[in-house]
Write an enzyme that holds these catalytic residues in place. Sequence first.
Site, mmCIF file in Angstrom:
data_model
loop_
_atom_site.group_PDB
_atom_site.id
_atom_site.type_symbol
_atom_site.label_atom_id
_atom_site.label_comp_id
_atom_site.label_asym_id
_atom_site.label_seq_id
_atom_site.Cartn_x
_atom_site.Cartn_y
_atom_site.Cartn_z
ATOM 1 N N LYS A 1 -11.837 -0.241 17.914
ATOM 2 C CA LYS A 1 -12.395 0.107 19.230
ATOM 3 C C LYS A 1 -12.284 1.593 19.591
ATOM 4 O O LYS A 1 -12.992 2.064 20.491
ATOM 5 C CB LYS A 1 -11.687 -0.709 20.329
ATOM 6 C CG LYS A 1 -12.068 -2.162 20.329
ATOM 7 C CD LYS A 1 -13.423 -2.370 20.996
ATOM 8 C CE LYS A 1 -14.032 -3.695 20.678
ATOM 9 N NZ LYS A 1 -14.994 -3.700 19.577
ATOM 10 N N PRO B 1 -5.795 0.304 15.574
ATOM 11 C CA PRO B 1 -7.124 0.224 14.962
ATOM 12 C C PRO B 1 -7.609 -1.199 14.658
ATOM 13 O O PRO B 1 -8.760 -1.384 14.276
ATOM 14 C CB PRO B 1 -6.965 1.024 13.662
ATOM 15 C CG PRO B 1 -5.503 1.092 13.407
ATOM 16 C CD PRO B 1 -4.812 0.988 14.723
ATOM 17 N N TYR C 1 -10.054 -9.520 7.702
ATOM 18 C CA TYR C 1 -8.761 -9.330 8.360
ATOM 19 C C TYR C 1 -7.816 -10.416 7.857
ATOM 20 O O TYR C 1 -8.125 -11.604 7.999
ATOM 21 C CB TYR C 1 -8.907 -9.465 9.872
ATOM 22 C CG TYR C 1 -9.700 -8.340 10.522
ATOM 23 C CD1 TYR C 1 -9.053 -7.240 11.073
ATOM 24 C CD2 TYR C 1 -11.094 -8.370 10.579
ATOM 25 C CE1 TYR C 1 -9.771 -6.204 11.661
ATOM 26 C CE2 TYR C 1 -11.818 -7.333 11.177
ATOM 27 C CZ TYR C 1 -11.140 -6.258 11.713
ATOM 28 O OH TYR C 1 -11.848 -5.233 12.288
ATOM 29 N N HIS D 1 -23.060 -5.389 9.591
ATOM 30 C CA HIS D 1 -22.229 -6.579 9.351
ATOM 31 C C HIS D 1 -22.565 -7.661 10.362
ATOM 32 O O HIS D 1 -22.534 -7.422 11.567
ATOM 33 C CB HIS D 1 -20.746 -6.236 9.481
ATOM 34 C CG HIS D 1 -20.205 -5.462 8.326
ATOM 35 N ND1 HIS D 1 -20.254 -5.923 7.044
ATOM 36 C CD2 HIS D 1 -19.596 -4.263 8.258
ATOM 37 C CE1 HIS D 1 -19.699 -5.049 6.225
ATOM 38 N NE2 HIS D 1 -19.297 -4.021 6.936
HETATM 39 P P1 RFL Z 1 -10.356 13.129 17.962
HETATM 40 O O1 RFL Z 1 -11.133 12.576 16.852
HETATM 41 O O2 RFL Z 1 -8.870 13.159 17.827
HETATM 42 O O3 RFL Z 1 -10.884 14.603 18.237
HETATM 43 C C1 RFL Z 1 -10.208 15.512 19.104
HETATM 44 C C2 RFL Z 1 -10.547 16.923 18.685
HETATM 45 O O4 RFL Z 1 -9.891 17.840 19.570
HETATM 46 C C3 RFL Z 1 -9.295 18.881 18.812
HETATM 47 N N1 RFL Z 1 -8.166 19.454 19.587
HETATM 48 C C4 RFL Z 1 -8.242 20.612 20.248
HETATM 49 N N2 RFL Z 1 -9.249 21.496 20.397
HETATM 50 C C5 RFL Z 1 -8.997 22.607 21.154
HETATM 51 N N3 RFL Z 1 -7.785 22.866 21.727
HETATM 52 C C6 RFL Z 1 -6.757 22.006 21.601
HETATM 53 N N4 RFL Z 1 -5.586 22.263 22.157
HETATM 54 C C7 RFL Z 1 -6.967 20.826 20.832
HETATM 55 N N5 RFL Z 1 -6.190 19.770 20.511
HETATM 56 C C8 RFL Z 1 -6.927 18.962 19.759
HETATM 57 C C9 RFL Z 1 -8.848 18.203 17.533
HETATM 58 O O5 RFL Z 1 -8.681 19.144 16.476
HETATM 59 C C10 RFL Z 1 -10.002 17.248 17.290
HETATM 60 O O6 RFL Z 1 -11.022 17.820 16.487
HETATM 61 O O7 RFL Z 1 -10.661 12.376 19.357
HETATM 62 P P2 RFL Z 1 -12.058 11.734 19.888
HETATM 63 O O8 RFL Z 1 -13.190 12.680 19.713
HETATM 64 O O9 RFL Z 1 -11.751 11.218 21.236
HETATM 65 O O10 RFL Z 1 -12.364 10.528 18.887
HETATM 66 C C11 RFL Z 1 -11.539 9.386 18.835
HETATM 67 C C12 RFL Z 1 -11.569 8.776 17.431
HETATM 68 O O11 RFL Z 1 -11.274 9.780 16.493
HETATM 69 C C13 RFL Z 1 -10.551 7.624 17.301
HETATM 70 O O12 RFL Z 1 -10.540 6.832 18.468
HETATM 71 C C14 RFL Z 1 -10.859 6.697 16.101
HETATM 72 O O13 RFL Z 1 -10.718 7.363 14.888
HETATM 73 C C15 RFL Z 1 -9.950 5.470 16.120
HETATM 74 N N6 RFL Z 1 -10.131 4.580 14.965
HETATM 75 C C16 RFL Z 1 -11.171 3.675 14.944
HETATM 76 N N7 RFL Z 1 -12.061 3.616 15.963
HETATM 77 C C17 RFL Z 1 -13.132 2.761 15.902
HETATM 78 O O14 RFL Z 1 -13.905 2.704 16.865
HETATM 79 N N8 RFL Z 1 -13.375 1.964 14.807
HETATM 80 C C18 RFL Z 1 -12.537 1.964 13.735
HETATM 81 O O15 RFL Z 1 -12.824 1.281 12.754
HETATM 82 C C19 RFL Z 1 -11.375 2.827 13.785
HETATM 83 N N9 RFL Z 1 -10.524 2.878 12.758
HETATM 84 C C20 RFL Z 1 -9.269 4.660 13.875
HETATM 85 C C21 RFL Z 1 -9.477 3.772 12.775
HETATM 86 C C22 RFL Z 1 -8.208 5.580 13.834
HETATM 87 C C23 RFL Z 1 -7.356 5.611 12.751
HETATM 88 N N10 RFL Z 1 -6.312 6.591 12.780
HETATM 89 C C24 RFL Z 1 -5.896 7.348 11.700
HETATM 90 C C25 RFL Z 1 -5.765 7.036 14.073
HETATM 91 C C26 RFL Z 1 -8.645 3.796 11.691
HETATM 92 C C27 RFL Z 1 -7.553 4.691 11.670
HETATM 93 C C28 RFL Z 1 -6.643 4.622 10.462
HETATM 94 C C1 PHB Z 2 -12.304 1.001 8.667
HETATM 95 O O1 PHB Z 2 -13.306 0.768 7.987
HETATM 96 O O2 PHB Z 2 -11.635 2.054 8.538
HETATM 97 C C2 PHB Z 2 -11.846 0.000 9.679
HETATM 98 C C3 PHB Z 2 -12.513 -1.214 9.828
HETATM 99 C C4 PHB Z 2 -12.084 -2.125 10.766
HETATM 100 C C5 PHB Z 2 -10.981 -1.820 11.559
HETATM 101 C C6 PHB Z 2 -10.315 -0.615 11.416
HETATM 102 C C7 PHB Z 2 -10.747 0.309 10.462
HETATM 103 O O3 PHB Z 2 -10.544 -2.723 12.479
#
Ligand code: RFL
Ligand code: PHB
Length: 397
Positions: free
Chosen positions: A299, A295, A203, A73
């Site tokens: 980041k 989100p 957005y 993008h």
């Molecule tokens: P995760 O992905 O939560 O993984 C943690 C892992 O640890 C396990 N765990 C355990 N394992 C052993 N013993 C325990 N006691 C444990 N407790 C937990 C879990 O099962 C899991 O597998 O953390 P990690 O690796 O730090 O990754 C972080 C990302 O997942 C998170 O920051 C992003 O998804 C946030 N996020 C976004 N980030 C972006 O950079 N760009 C985006 O566009 C973006 N969009 C989003 C998002 C998060 C969202 N939600 C649902 C929170 C959009 C959404 C809707």
């Molecule tokens: C996504 O594609 O899930 C997404 C994109 C941009 C954001 C958050 C989530 O700021």
Amino acid sequence: MTRTQVAIIGAGPSGLLLGQLLHKAGIDNIIVERQTGEYVLGRIRAGILEQITTDLLREVGVGTRLDAEGTVHHSIELVFAGTRHAIDVHGLTNGQVVTAYGQTEMTRDLMAARSGASLPTVYEAADVEVLDYDGDKPRVRYRKDGQTHEIACDFIAGCDGFHGVCRASVPKGSITEFEKVYPFGWLGVLADVPPVSPHAIVYANSERGFALCSMRSPTRSRYYVQCPLDDKVEDWSDQRFWDELRRRLDPEMASRVITGPTIEKSIAPLRSFVAEPMRFGRMFLAGDAAHIVPPTGAKGLNLAASDVKYLSGAFIEYYRDKTSAGIDSYSERCLRRVWKAERFSWWLTTLMHRFPDTEGFGQKVQEAELDYLVNSESLSRSLAENYVGLPLNFGER
Ligand code: RFL
Ligand code: PHB
């Protein structure tokens, strides 16, 4: 008892990426994950990767599918007051871009690389405990198949997400938590429909609340609308979702939204959270275990990637150069970058969402700020440079 150099708790993006970076540097590691691999892959989350993150994926040898299937993008679009404005992110940042590639796909690639290299991952580990990280001989204990297992290690990496065990194991007096919970959530849907904009992430600020359009591929789209925190997914039929999304976009874009059956629908609360410090003796927190961003700024996953870049560098220095300088500065380095992303995510969330007290005046002020932003090169550049991600050594002397 099993022995390894670094025991990694959690097989999310931070744990898997750290494992791969350490492996490439010849440092042994074991990942201990509470869930099954399928469960981890089933979580539909992030989609936007900064260049720092895509570079890291390539560095650890998992760039092939990303380069073939990820969508680059060059711009984002801001919708407000019924009009639409592009921010030329590429032009404003000397050619930097973000790449749309689902977290699920990135996780799948990292898992495949890990099993391809026969690196050990323990899935379905129950009652995980992190022990003695204050001393020289940390251990990880867990139960699997009715038996208790222990891993002796030099270091523990807490990559276990917001609800993990690592941060929770730290005595309350040794950690400071900063938190802001927002009074709304995001309802997200995934659908196999062409995106409304293949060139940009959209957005939208509207009187009905925030909306976001993101493409995952030419045939798959992710959409979000701001919703009340107590709404249930069952309250939102597909028809209601598509109607609400259209109402929050400008009329021309609304007419171009292609709808279809949704294949995933979920509601996520929005939260800003930082735990300080990120190091406790021989245990280090990384990713969502240490910090959460709403989100809006895309980041979270990217901060997880920069944390593990710093952490792997610190471990490499420790083993190869016999210095603990990187380890000692890990927390401070990460937090400097984390707080900038926290600030950016909070700002964009505040600018784009409808709060309980937004009303007429607040809406007008948001629209005025957006109008200023899209017409001011310096403000547009500030948005763009934060969106693509500040350099890893930003502000360091
Ligand atoms: P995760 O992905 O939560 O993984 C943690 C892992 O640890 C396990 N765990 C355990 N394992 C052993 N013993 C325990 N006691 C444990 N407790 C937990 C879990 O099962 C899991 O597998 O953390 P990690 O690796 O730090 O990754 C972080 C990302 O997942 C998170 O920051 C992003 O998804 C946030 N996020 C976004 N980030 C972006 O950079 N760009 C985006 O566009 C973006 N969009 C989003 C998002 C998060 C969202 N939600 C649902 C929170 C959009 C959404 C809707
Ligand atoms: C996504 O594609 O899930 C997404 C994109 C941009 C954001 C958050 C989530 O700021």
